[in-house]
Enzyme design. Structure first.
Site, short mmCIF file in Angstrom:
data_model
loop_
_atom_site.label_atom_id
_atom_site.label_comp_id
_atom_site.label_asym_id
_atom_site.label_seq_id
_atom_site.Cartn_x
_atom_site.Cartn_y
_atom_site.Cartn_z
N CYS A 163 0.80 -1.22 0.00
CA CYS A 163 0.00 0.00 0.00
C CYS A 163 0.83 1.27 0.00
O CYS A 163 0.29 2.37 -0.10
CB CYS A 163 -0.94 0.00 1.20
SG CYS A 163 -1.92 -1.51 1.31
N HIS A 302 -2.57 8.13 5.69
CA HIS A 302 -2.85 6.82 5.09
C HIS A 302 -4.28 6.43 5.44
O HIS A 302 -5.03 5.95 4.58
CB HIS A 302 -1.84 5.80 5.59
CG HIS A 302 -1.89 4.49 4.87
ND1 HIS A 302 -1.72 4.39 3.50
CD2 HIS A 302 -2.10 3.22 5.31
CE1 HIS A 302 -1.82 3.12 3.14
NE2 HIS A 302 -2.05 2.40 4.21
N GLU A 313 -1.11 5.30 13.27
CA GLU A 313 -0.71 6.45 12.46
C GLU A 313 -0.90 7.76 13.23
O GLU A 313 -0.10 8.68 13.10
CB GLU A 313 -1.49 6.51 11.14
CG GLU A 313 -0.97 7.60 10.21
CD GLU A 313 -1.65 7.66 8.87
OE1 GLU A 313 -1.15 8.41 7.99
OE2 GLU A 313 -2.68 6.98 8.66
N LYS A 334 -9.36 8.13 1.59
CA LYS A 334 -9.97 6.80 1.51
C LYS A 334 -11.41 6.79 2.01
O LYS A 334 -12.15 5.84 1.76
CB LYS A 334 -9.12 5.80 2.28
CG LYS A 334 -7.74 5.58 1.67
CD LYS A 334 -6.91 4.62 2.50
CE LYS A 334 -5.53 4.41 1.89
NZ LYS A 334 -4.65 5.60 1.99
N HIS A 339 -9.67 2.14 -0.41
CA HIS A 339 -8.22 1.96 -0.38
C HIS A 339 -7.76 1.40 -1.72
O HIS A 339 -8.06 0.25 -2.06
CB HIS A 339 -7.85 1.01 0.75
CG HIS A 339 -6.39 0.96 1.04
ND1 HIS A 339 -5.43 1.57 0.24
CD2 HIS A 339 -5.70 0.38 2.07
CE1 HIS A 339 -4.23 1.34 0.75
NE2 HIS A 339 -4.37 0.62 1.85
N PHE A 398 1.79 -3.18 4.04
CA PHE A 398 2.06 -4.48 4.65
C PHE A 398 3.55 -4.79 4.51
O PHE A 398 4.16 -4.57 3.45
CB PHE A 398 1.26 -5.58 3.95
CG PHE A 398 -0.20 -5.63 4.32
CD1 PHE A 398 -0.73 -4.83 5.31
CD2 PHE A 398 -1.05 -6.50 3.66
CE1 PHE A 398 -2.07 -4.90 5.66
CE2 PHE A 398 -2.39 -6.58 3.99
CZ PHE A 398 -2.91 -5.78 4.99
#
Length: 413
Positions: A163, A302, A313, A334, A339, A398
């Site tokens: 991502c 994010h 975050e 998002k 996403h 990830f």
């Protein structure tokens, strides 16, 4: 001495618009591009919603013969790249094509190609696979197809960091120009994996929201957040060495001034709990850009709408920004488009540029009450209109990949 880098072109294909203009209008209107999955019959799946690109006709944006040899993630990339290239007004006949390159990534490539051809193998035998299966499937073909379609012969690579892919691609393109490998780079991310394997795989990870209300499915930082919504699309930008852009009279949207990149060395799917890894990426980006936390007026987070990402975050932003974290407006795109995985960073970069251009910070749509420890200003309830001279965008992937970019309004100094 590092060369300065300008942003001179923008391109986007998204769930709320298939050009930058359509997309940005959708952002300003607070439009949500999430709805029932139409790409396959999802009635037997736990997750039945996604953020699909709508009304994209490859034959209207690409050469028909070429489009037939590309899967959707490559088609989206080429369409967005062509828009960005045209927006930048570059005449390649006046350029050295070996000084113009591409760094465009996809986190996954084409799962659908794998699905379709595995089914053929099982039902009809191995000789019946599509001869173009491999070049349609592999993730580097977005960059390769853009290079071929536009005639760009310089550095052509793709970064794959899940991502964080789009942001890392833009960051690496920045480095290519800063240190003289290229004068022009097309960079960003692209993705299209709303298919049975993609939905089932992320559902198995318990990463996706099972909420069927499109307005309450992707709710970053909300107390009721329960997973992200799978999206698709592409965000591609033109980066250019500043003096090169000035010599040809290019319109300069912004200056890309800082890039930070770290690894958590912690967990295959979860960010580090203390936020230090992502926070350090932010610190490095601000350090390179020569800006203090107090100068950052906006952060495009994010913000996936998963419990741990949004909490950690938030901790990362506090780690990087200190007390200034509470003075900065933070939002998550998002909330409207889901996403986009490897494409997220590219599309969110476009949002940052347009935010500085218009002085408009979009609302984190759908979020109504921030969760425990999520105590920053997430633009809940309404957009924020203010002048933004410096902004920051985060992407976390990830594997513990953290990437941050800092943009500035362009000035001669």
């Amino acid at each position: 001495m590092k060369r300065r880098v300008a942003v001179t072109g923008l391109g986007a294909v998204t769930p709320i618009g298939n050009t930058v203009e359509e997309f940005w209008n959708g952002i300003r209107e607070g439009r949500v591009g999430i709805g029932p999955i139409t790409k396959f019959d999802a009635s037997g799946y736990e997750v039945r919603i996604a953020a699909e690109v709508k009304g994209f006709a490859a034959k209207e944006r690409l050469d028909f013969k070429s489009a037939k040899r590309m899967e959707l993630f490559s088609q989206y990339a080429v369409a967005a790249a062509k828009e960005a290239f045209a927006d930048a007004g570059i005449d390649l006949a006046q350029e050295d094509p070996y000084r113009a390159g591409v760094i465009i990534g996809s986190g996954i490539g084409s799962l659908k190609t794998v699905e379709d051809n595995y089914t053929r193998i099982v039902e009809k035998g191995p000789s019946r696979v599509n001869p173009l299966m491999v070049p349609m499937m592999i993730s580097n073909m977005a960059a390769g197809n853009v290079s071929i379609q536009l005639g760009l012969k310089g550095k052509c690579t793709n970064v794959v960091t899940a991502c964080a892919t789009g942001t890392n691609c833009i960051g690496d393109a920045l480095r290519a120009i800063q240190y003289g490998d290229a004068d022009i780079m097309l960079a960003g991310g692209t993705e299209s994996c709303i298919c049975p394997t993609g939905v089932a795989g992320f559902t198995g990870l318990t990463a996706l929201s099972k909420t069927e209300d499109p307005l309450r499915a992707s709710i970053p930082f909300d107390k009721d957040r329960n997973g992200f919504v799978l999206g698709e699309g592409a965000g591609i930008v033109v980066l250019e060495e500043l003096e090169h852009a000035k010599r040809r009279g290019a319109h300069i949207y912004a200056e890309l001034a800082g890039y930070g990149c770290t690894g958590d060395a912690y967990h295959i799917t979860s960010p580090a709990e203390d936020g230090e890894g992502a926070g350090t990426a932010m610190k490095l980006a601000m350090q390179e850009a020569g800006v203090s936390p107090e100068e950052v007026g906006y952060i495009n987070a994010h913000g996936t709408s998963t419990f741990y990402n949004d909490l950690y975050e938030t901790r990362a932003i506090k780690y990087a920004m200190g007390e200034a974290a509470h003075q900065t407006v933070v939002n998550s795109t998002k909330s409207m488009i889901g996403h986009l995985l490897g494409a997220a960073g590219g599309v969110e970069f476009v949002v940052c540029v347009k935010t500085m251009q218009d002085g408009f910070i979009h609302q984190t749509v759908g979020t109504s009450e921030a969760g425990e420890e999520c105590d920053l200003n997430y633009a809940v309830g309404a957009p924020v209109e203010k002048e933004v001279n410096i902004c920051m965008t985060n992407s976390l992937g990830f594997g513990g990949h953290n990437a941050t970019l800092v943009l500035k309004k362009y000035s001669e100094m």
